[in-house]
Enzyme design. Structure first.
Site, mmCIF file in Angstrom:
data_model
loop_
_atom_site.group_PDB
_atom_site.id
_atom_site.type_symbol
_atom_site.label_atom_id
_atom_site.label_comp_id
_atom_site.label_asym_id
_atom_site.label_seq_id
_atom_site.Cartn_x
_atom_site.Cartn_y
_atom_site.Cartn_z
ATOM 1 N N VAL A 72 84.090 -16.335 36.490
ATOM 2 C CA VAL A 72 84.834 -15.699 37.574
ATOM 3 C C VAL A 72 84.375 -16.270 38.911
ATOM 4 C CG1 VAL A 72 85.280 -13.507 38.762
ATOM 5 C CG2 VAL A 72 85.083 -13.563 36.257
ATOM 6 N N CYS A 73 85.343 -16.513 39.797
ATOM 7 C CA CYS A 73 85.024 -16.886 41.176
ATOM 8 C C CYS A 73 86.008 -16.174 42.096
ATOM 9 C CB CYS A 73 85.066 -18.399 41.374
ATOM 10 S SG CYS A 73 86.713 -19.132 41.225
ATOM 11 N N ALA A 74 86.045 -16.568 43.353
ATOM 12 C CA ALA A 74 86.880 -15.856 44.324
ATOM 13 C C ALA A 74 88.365 -16.132 44.109
ATOM 14 C CB ALA A 74 86.477 -16.220 45.749
ATOM 15 N N MET A 100 88.979 -13.300 41.881
ATOM 16 C CA MET A 100 88.875 -11.919 42.339
ATOM 17 C C MET A 100 90.073 -11.499 43.187
ATOM 18 S SD MET A 100 86.259 -10.646 40.867
ATOM 19 C CE MET A 100 85.915 -9.113 41.744
#
Length: 377
Positions: A72-74, A100
């Site tokens: 997961v990243c932004a 996100m």
């Protein structure tokens, strides 16, 4: 192994089913600590992407070999690159599609209630902690506290053979951008808000519409003025069975009254609401709030976030039995907690005093909701 992708709907299913999942979050440590994808049986590893640019060999012993890993990243880009590197090392790995930002925007629809007169649906914004609702009676629909994703409400109403004719906001939201005005413009429905919240566009003020009736009074909505979270907060009492409580009452707390920098004054209003107005409502009424703080702790066995008022009174007994002075002191203790990011700009947008593009709306809403006051022992 080929790198898979996991979208927000699939992630929501894993949260709801309390599945085991290993999340490898490659955002900055501060961002991860502030806000992450939460699941009861999730495990986490947080290492910022910039520490992995030269490869993942040094962190392989921190990752499971027998469990699905989601990176997961932004926004998505960094997680894809890290997932590729992990896949080359032979791990079963997926990246989280949209990052996100996508998690912040996903709405999960679930049925809350149904009788011969109405059907009620809850839209859970799982990544943000926001709740909105659709109440359908025959071929008309009421939307309560809509998020800005207006097409989703229009499509949901269409699936029920209904047209959106009424839209209500329980207060001027500070942690997310309301879809109320845009939804009214798109559907021709009537939009209701308290005049005292300061909006500058056209709407129907609750001060002049304390009762909304349509479909031969089969669906009756009574606006109960319940100030405290904001001066113009209202709750909606539907058919004497459901209390859409906005940010006044949550399953595990009350709405925070400190966002207007008048914490003691607004907390006093909140006390009067709890002890003079909510106290008159029967224990078996189902409370449906506009936010939640703990997904696993507040979702009930029926699969929605809400509870009877009697159970909420028991769960938050001290808040509902405190003296005025103890209540005010308790609220003041929690008032120093972190406020919603960008809340002043969000309030200006929701009042119609400022316009921003889609990208800016995304940026403003990133992060968890922070609208509740939980009892501090």
């Amino acid at each position: 192994m080929a790198v898979k992708e996991m979208n927000a709907k699939e992630m929501t299913t894993k949260v709801l089913n309390k599945e085991d999942l290993f999340i490898f979050d490659v955002r900055n440590v501060a961002d991860f600590n502030d806000w992450k994808i939460e699941g009861e049986n999730f495990q986490y590893l947080n290492i910022p992407y910039f520490e992995l640019i030269d490869g993942v060999e040094d962190i392989m012993d921190q990752l499971p070999k027998d469990k699905e890993i989601v990176v997961v990243c932004a926004k998505e880009g960094s997680s894809k690159m890290v997932a590729d590197m992990l896949s080359e090392e032979g791990l079963d790995v997926a990246y989280f599609k949209g990052g996100m930002k996508a998690w912040s925007e996903h709405l999960h629809k679930t049925k809350v209630y149904e009788d011969k007169d109405i059907s009620v649906y809850q839209f859970v914004r799982v990544g943000k902690g926001c709740l909105s609702y659709m109440v359908v009676s025959e071929d008309e629909a009421l939307i309560v506290d809509p998020a800005r994703f207006v097409d989703e409400y229009i499509e949901a109403a269409k699936e029920e053979g209904a047209t959106i004719t009424h839209i209500v906001d329980s207060h001027l939201h500070a942690d997310h951008i309301s879809g109320g005005k845009e939804l009214a413009d798109a559907t021709g429905g009537s939009y209701y808000l308290m005049k005292s919240e300061g909006a500058v566009f056209d709407f129907k003020p609750f001060e002049e519409h304390e009762r909304i009736e349509f479909k031969n009074i089969e669906l009756e909505v009574l606006a109960v003025k319940t100030p405290g979270h904001t001066p113009g907060s209202v709750s909606f009492f539907v058919n004497k069975k459901l209390l859409f409580s906005g940010d006044t009452i949550f399953v595990s707390g009350l709405g925070r009254p400190d966002l207007g920098n008048k914490v003691r004054e607004w907390a006093n209003d909140l006390y009067n609401t709890v002890y003079n107005k909510v106290s008159e409502i029967a224990d078996d009424v189902i409370v449906l709030p506009a936010h939640y703080a703990d997904f696993d702790g507040e979702m009930n066995e029926e699969g929605f976030i809400g509870d009877t008022l009697g159970n909420i009174r028991e769960r938050n007994e001290k808040m509902f039995t405190a003296s005025r002075e103890d209540f005010l002191n308790d609220v003041e203790k929690s008032a120093s907690s972190v406020k919603p990011p960008n809340f002043e700009e969000i309030v200006m947008i929701n009042r119609g005093m400022e316009e921003v593009d889609y990208g800016r709306k995304q940026e403003l809403e990133i992060g968890p909701n922070r609208c509740a006051v939980h009892h501090t022992d």
